[in-house]
Design a protein around this motif. Sequence first.
Motif, PDB file in Angstrom:
ATOM      1  N   MET A   1      17.779  32.155  50.343  1.00 42.28           N
ATOM      2  CA  MET A   1      17.986  33.187  49.335  1.00 42.28           C
ATOM      3  C   MET A   1      19.365  33.045  48.695  1.00 42.28           C
ATOM      4  SD  MET A   1      16.337  36.361  51.486  1.00 42.28           S
ATOM      5  CE  MET A   1      16.931  37.625  50.361  1.00 42.28           C
ATOM      6  N   GLY A   2      20.365  32.699  49.500  1.00 45.64           N
ATOM      7  CA  GLY A   2      21.700  32.513  48.967  1.00 45.64           C
ATOM      8  C   GLY A   2      21.786  31.330  48.026  1.00 45.64           C
ATOM      9  N   VAL A   3      21.225  30.193  48.438  1.00 42.55           N
ATOM     10  CA  VAL A   3      21.235  29.000  47.581  1.00 42.55           C
ATOM     11  C   VAL A   3      20.443  29.269  46.308  1.00 42.55           C
ATOM     12  CG1 VAL A   3      20.763  26.534  47.485  1.00 42.55           C
ATOM     13  CG2 VAL A   3      21.382  27.585  49.667  1.00 42.55           C
ATOM     14  N   TYR A   4      19.309  29.951  46.468  1.00 45.51           N
ATOM     15  CA  TYR A   4      18.491  30.313  45.303  1.00 45.51           C
ATOM     16  C   TYR A   4      19.292  31.177  44.332  1.00 45.51           C
ATOM     17  CZ  TYR A   4      14.692  32.516  42.647  1.00 45.51           C
ATOM     18  OH  TYR A   4      13.870  32.973  41.642  1.00 45.51           O
ATOM     19  N   GLY A   5      20.089  32.118  44.872  1.00 46.26           N
ATOM     20  CA  GLY A   5      20.903  32.973  44.017  1.00 46.26           C
ATOM     21  C   GLY A   5      21.910  32.184  43.199  1.00 46.26           C
ATOM     22  N   PHE A   6      22.510  31.153  43.811  1.00 47.30           N
ATOM     23  CA  PHE A   6      23.420  30.291  43.062  1.00 47.30           C
ATOM     24  C   PHE A   6      22.692  29.628  41.896  1.00 47.30           C
ATOM     25  CE2 PHE A   6      26.236  30.529  46.741  1.00 47.30           C
ATOM     26  CZ  PHE A   6      27.489  30.481  46.145  1.00 47.30           C
ATOM     27  N   LEU A   7      21.487  29.143  42.151  1.00 47.25           N
ATOM     28  CA  LEU A   7      20.763  28.386  41.134  1.00 47.25           C
ATOM     29  C   LEU A   7      20.134  29.273  40.064  1.00 47.25           C
ATOM     30  CD1 LEU A   7      19.020  25.862  43.552  1.00 47.25           C
ATOM     31  CD2 LEU A   7      20.773  25.289  41.873  1.00 47.25           C
ATOM     32  N   ARG A   8      19.547  30.383  40.480  1.00 50.82           N
ATOM     33  CA  ARG A   8      18.823  31.226  39.537  1.00 50.82           C
ATOM     34  C   ARG A   8      19.740  32.181  38.773  1.00 50.82           C
ATOM     35  NH1 ARG A   8      14.777  30.205  37.524  1.00 50.82           N
ATOM     36  NH2 ARG A   8      13.386  30.186  39.327  1.00 50.82           N
ATOM     37  N   ILE A   9      20.811  32.641  39.421  1.00 50.63           N
ATOM     38  CA  ILE A   9      21.608  33.731  38.851  1.00 50.63           C
ATOM     39  C   ILE A   9      23.027  33.279  38.516  1.00 50.63           C
ATOM     40  CG2 ILE A   9      22.502  36.046  39.263  1.00 50.63           C
ATOM     41  CD1 ILE A   9      20.092  36.436  41.194  1.00 50.63           C
ATOM     42  N   LEU A  10      23.740  32.774  39.501  1.00 47.16           N
ATOM     43  CA  LEU A  10      25.173  32.535  39.328  1.00 47.16           C
ATOM     44  C   LEU A  10      25.452  31.420  38.325  1.00 47.16           C
ATOM     45  CD1 LEU A  10      27.690  33.853  40.476  1.00 47.16           C
ATOM     46  CD2 LEU A  10      27.828  32.024  42.152  1.00 47.16           C
ATOM     47  N   LEU A  11      24.800  30.280  38.469  1.00 44.39           N
ATOM     48  CA  LEU A  11      25.071  29.166  37.564  1.00 44.39           C
ATOM     49  C   LEU A  11      24.666  29.451  36.123  1.00 44.39           C
ATOM     50  CD1 LEU A  11      25.783  27.517  40.119  1.00 44.39           C
ATOM     51  CD2 LEU A  11      24.618  25.583  39.067  1.00 44.39           C
ATOM     52  N   PRO A  12      23.467  29.968  35.862  1.00 48.81           N
ATOM     53  CA  PRO A  12      23.105  30.222  34.455  1.00 48.81           C
ATOM     54  C   PRO A  12      23.972  31.267  33.775  1.00 48.81           C
ATOM     55  CG  PRO A  12      21.151  30.162  35.855  1.00 48.81           C
ATOM     56  CD  PRO A  12      22.330  30.185  36.771  1.00 48.81           C
ATOM     57  N   ILE A  13      24.441  32.278  34.521  1.00 50.91           N
ATOM     58  CA  ILE A  13      25.189  33.374  33.897  1.00 50.91           C
ATOM     59  C   ILE A  13      26.690  33.111  33.895  1.00 50.91           C
ATOM     60  CG2 ILE A  13      25.713  35.842  34.041  1.00 50.91           C
ATOM     61  CD1 ILE A  13      22.933  36.257  35.218  1.00 50.91           C
ATOM     62  N   PHE A  14      27.209  32.508  34.964  1.00 47.60           N
ATOM     63  CA  PHE A  14      28.659  32.327  35.112  1.00 47.60           C
ATOM     64  C   PHE A  14      29.042  30.845  35.185  1.00 47.60           C
ATOM     65  CE2 PHE A  14      27.957  36.565  37.055  1.00 47.60           C
ATOM     66  CZ  PHE A  14      28.772  37.312  36.219  1.00 47.60           C
ATOM     67  N   PHE A  15      28.342  30.009  34.470  1.00 45.26           N
ATOM     68  CA  PHE A  15      28.622  28.583  34.554  1.00 45.26           C
ATOM     69  C   PHE A  15      30.054  28.263  34.127  1.00 45.26           C
ATOM     70  CE2 PHE A  15      28.652  24.228  32.959  1.00 45.26           C
ATOM     71  CZ  PHE A  15      28.048  23.553  34.008  1.00 45.26           C
ATOM     72  N   ILE A  16      30.519  28.874  33.049  1.00 41.80           N
ATOM     73  CA  ILE A  16      31.865  28.589  32.544  1.00 41.80           C
ATOM     74  C   ILE A  16      32.927  29.024  33.545  1.00 41.80           C
ATOM     75  CG2 ILE A  16      33.539  29.156  30.735  1.00 41.80           C
ATOM     76  CD1 ILE A  16      31.185  29.453  28.809  1.00 41.80           C
ATOM     77  N   GLN A  17      32.733  30.190  34.143  1.00 39.63           N
ATOM     78  CA  GLN A  17      33.712  30.699  35.107  1.00 39.63           C
ATOM     79  C   GLN A  17      33.728  29.832  36.377  1.00 39.63           C
ATOM     80  OE1 GLN A  17      31.489  32.824  33.409  1.00 39.63           O
ATOM     81  NE2 GLN A  17      33.195  33.192  31.986  1.00 39.63           N
ATOM     82  N   LEU A  18      32.572  29.410  36.821  1.00 41.24           N
ATOM     83  CA  LEU A  18      32.515  28.552  38.003  1.00 41.24           C
ATOM     84  C   LEU A  18      33.159  27.196  37.736  1.00 41.24           C
ATOM     85  CD1 LEU A  18      28.927  29.254  39.403  1.00 41.24           C
ATOM     86  CD2 LEU A  18      31.096  30.174  40.214  1.00 41.24           C
ATOM     87  N   ARG A  19      33.009  26.711  36.514  1.00 37.53           N
ATOM     88  CA  ARG A  19      33.618  25.419  36.185  1.00 37.53           C
ATOM     89  C   ARG A  19      35.142  25.510  36.268  1.00 37.53           C
ATOM     90  NH1 ARG A  19      31.570  22.692  30.838  1.00 37.53           N
ATOM     91  NH2 ARG A  19      29.982  21.860  32.244  1.00 37.53           N
ATOM     92  N   GLU A  20      35.704  26.673  35.958  1.00 40.88           N
ATOM     93  CA  GLU A  20      37.152  26.845  36.018  1.00 40.88           C
ATOM     94  C   GLU A  20      37.683  26.690  37.446  1.00 40.88           C
ATOM     95  OE1 GLU A  20      38.364  30.513  34.273  1.00 40.88           O
ATOM     96  OE2 GLU A  20      37.254  30.187  32.404  1.00 40.88           O
ATOM     97  N   VAL A  21      36.867  27.052  38.422  1.00 38.08           N
ATOM     98  CA  VAL A  21      37.306  26.983  39.832  1.00 38.08           C
ATOM     99  C   VAL A  21      36.489  25.933  40.587  1.00 38.08           C
ATOM    100  CG1 VAL A  21      38.195  29.331  39.925  1.00 38.08           C
ATOM    101  CG2 VAL A  21      35.776  28.934  40.377  1.00 38.08           C
ATOM    102  N   ARG A  22      36.039  24.929  39.864  1.00 34.91           N
ATOM    103  CA  ARG A  22      35.170  23.914  40.460  1.00 34.91           C
ATOM    104  C   ARG A  22      35.826  23.202  41.633  1.00 34.91           C
ATOM    105  NH1 ARG A  22      35.014  18.435  39.513  1.00 34.91           N
ATOM    106  NH2 ARG A  22      33.043  17.388  40.055  1.00 34.91           N
ATOM    107  N   THR A  23      37.100  22.856  41.519  1.00 41.46           N
ATOM    108  CA  THR A  23      37.758  22.097  42.585  1.00 41.46           C
ATOM    109  C   THR A  23      37.803  22.860  43.905  1.00 41.46           C
ATOM    110  OG1 THR A  23      39.076  20.845  40.993  1.00 41.46           O
ATOM    111  CG2 THR A  23      39.877  20.924  43.267  1.00 41.46           C
ATOM    112  N   PRO A  24      38.297  24.122  43.941  1.00 42.42           N
ATOM    113  CA  PRO A  24      38.259  24.835  45.224  1.00 42.42           C
ATOM    114  C   PRO A  24      36.844  25.058  45.752  1.00 42.42           C
ATOM    115  CG  PRO A  24      39.000  26.289  43.451  1.00 42.42           C
ATOM    116  CD  PRO A  24      39.020  24.905  42.919  1.00 42.42           C
ATOM    117  N   LEU A  25      35.873  25.225  44.866  1.00 40.03           N
ATOM    118  CA  LEU A  25      34.491  25.386  45.323  1.00 40.03           C
ATOM    119  C   LEU A  25      33.988  24.115  46.013  1.00 40.03           C
ATOM    120  CD1 LEU A  25      32.791  27.296  42.354  1.00 40.03           C
ATOM    121  CD2 LEU A  25      33.481  28.210  44.573  1.00 40.03           C
ATOM    122  N   LEU A  26      34.337  22.969  45.447  1.00 41.26           N
ATOM    123  CA  LEU A  26      33.933  21.706  46.069  1.00 41.26           C
ATOM    124  C   LEU A  26      34.536  21.553  47.461  1.00 41.26           C
ATOM    125  CD1 LEU A  26      34.100  19.226  43.049  1.00 41.26           C
ATOM    126  CD2 LEU A  26      32.092  19.680  44.485  1.00 41.26           C
TER     127      LEU A  26
END
Length: 516
Positions: free
Chosen positions: A270-295
């Motif tokens: 459910m958590g991984v699904y949430g990243f794919l279905r919700i977080l990435l499509p809506i907040f893709f730009i914001q996640l890209r800004e913090v891509r390095t710490p996320l990796l």
Amino acid sequence: MTLLSPITLLTALPLVGAAAVLTLGAKSNKLSRGLALAFAFLALLVTLILWHWFNPALGTLQFEELRPWIPSLGVEYHVGIDGLGLLMLLLSAIVVPMSIAASWHIKERASLYFALILMLQAGLFGTFTALNFFHWFLFWELSLIPAFFLVRLWGGPQRATAATQFFIYTMVGSVALLLAFLAIFLTTGQFDFISLAAMAHNDELLPAIASGLAWHSFTAGKAALLLAFCAFLGFAVKVPIEPFHTWLPSTYAEAPTGVTMLLTGTMSKMGVYGFLRILLPIFFIQLREVRTPLLWLAVATIVLSAYAALAQKDLKRIFAYSSINHLGYCMLGIFSVLQFTGNSPALATEKAAALNGVFLQMFNHGLTAATLFWFVALLEKRSGGLRGLDDFGGLRKVAPVFCGMMGIAIFSSLGLPGLNGFVGEFLIFKGSFPLSIWPTSISVLGLLLTAIFLLTILQRVFSGPVRQKWTTMPDLTLAEKLSLAPPLILMLILGLWPQLILGFTNSTVMQFLQKF
């Protein structure tokens, strides 16, 4: 009046089953188990029918149903599935009957136990199909409540502490998620995931946030980043990503094994699904800004959890940390896709490979991890509750079929070519390496550590001299062999023919990448 969609009928089916099981009362344990299993198989049949009707070439949502619910609040009953949703429905429909079969020995309040299992399945089905946040959040929380009571009422000696920790961690994540989407609704008037993703894609979301949330030095970009973090926290706890993982080992260890199978096989997805279905499509730009710490969080999830598994003596805790490790590969693939690649067709192909690997890894890990915990349950049943790494030895001499079949699941988890665990991890590493060279390179250490602790299990539990008290340990019964055969056969089929799943998900992956 239009008919209900098959998705609605599928979601309602476990709830009807739960009500039917509850009416049997406490004195009909055997009938409760049988009825719950019958409803679980019926749900699997309906899911397979959906799989047959699904058109994999479209890549768009299918079996959609959209009805007004609370128009004044922007709440609609909106459901539908694409390749990702269908895959998660199938995984849930497979793991639930496995969990019921592994819980066949439950006699105390059996009707309540199996009714809660079916309620949890309804929560899973709703989470993987709902496309409006209000509707989706109801099912997100619905899955939490039965899971809490299943651990609290039927778990091990430390079940109270484990259940409370599990509930608090996941509830904190849910509150953060709720606050984020309430703020989004106040600025956009939207709860619908598809509409919000379209606004983000058309650069309309940030201006809407700016008009409602930005003040003084707190710019629209910072406000959007804060909302993305709140949503991230809700999903990171559920996966879990380190350092939000500390609830998982104790919960998996104390939960009855049938429930642990559901936690690792479906609820973590459910958590991984949430990243794919919700977080990435809506907040893709914001996640890209913090891509390095996320990796680097993904790297820590992969390597540190595998290292922690090396220090464990309890088989359930070993497989619990192994579960975190394997889900870390999914996060590595997801965060690698955040890399800006311009119009490079080669890197676009690598992104597609990474996301296809994530989809496949989600399904394969759910199947394999649930099967491994099932084998632990059978081992506990034969040993009087023992499951320590050093409690056994030489079991392959007295229970060769048991050891052989569990060995298949262990090698699948290890990622042996020819079994299902290999293909997803290979695609993730293949796609992630050109996009994130150093994080992917260091993550390879997780594969090495995984091989060490899984081979250690094979050595200490199955090999060596047989202890006197295990010389009469019975091998698998015919019923147990027949029950375990389907997931093991599926591991082999998907290892040799991954296109069985990739053929249904690739068009969805391409749609995802176009939106990003």
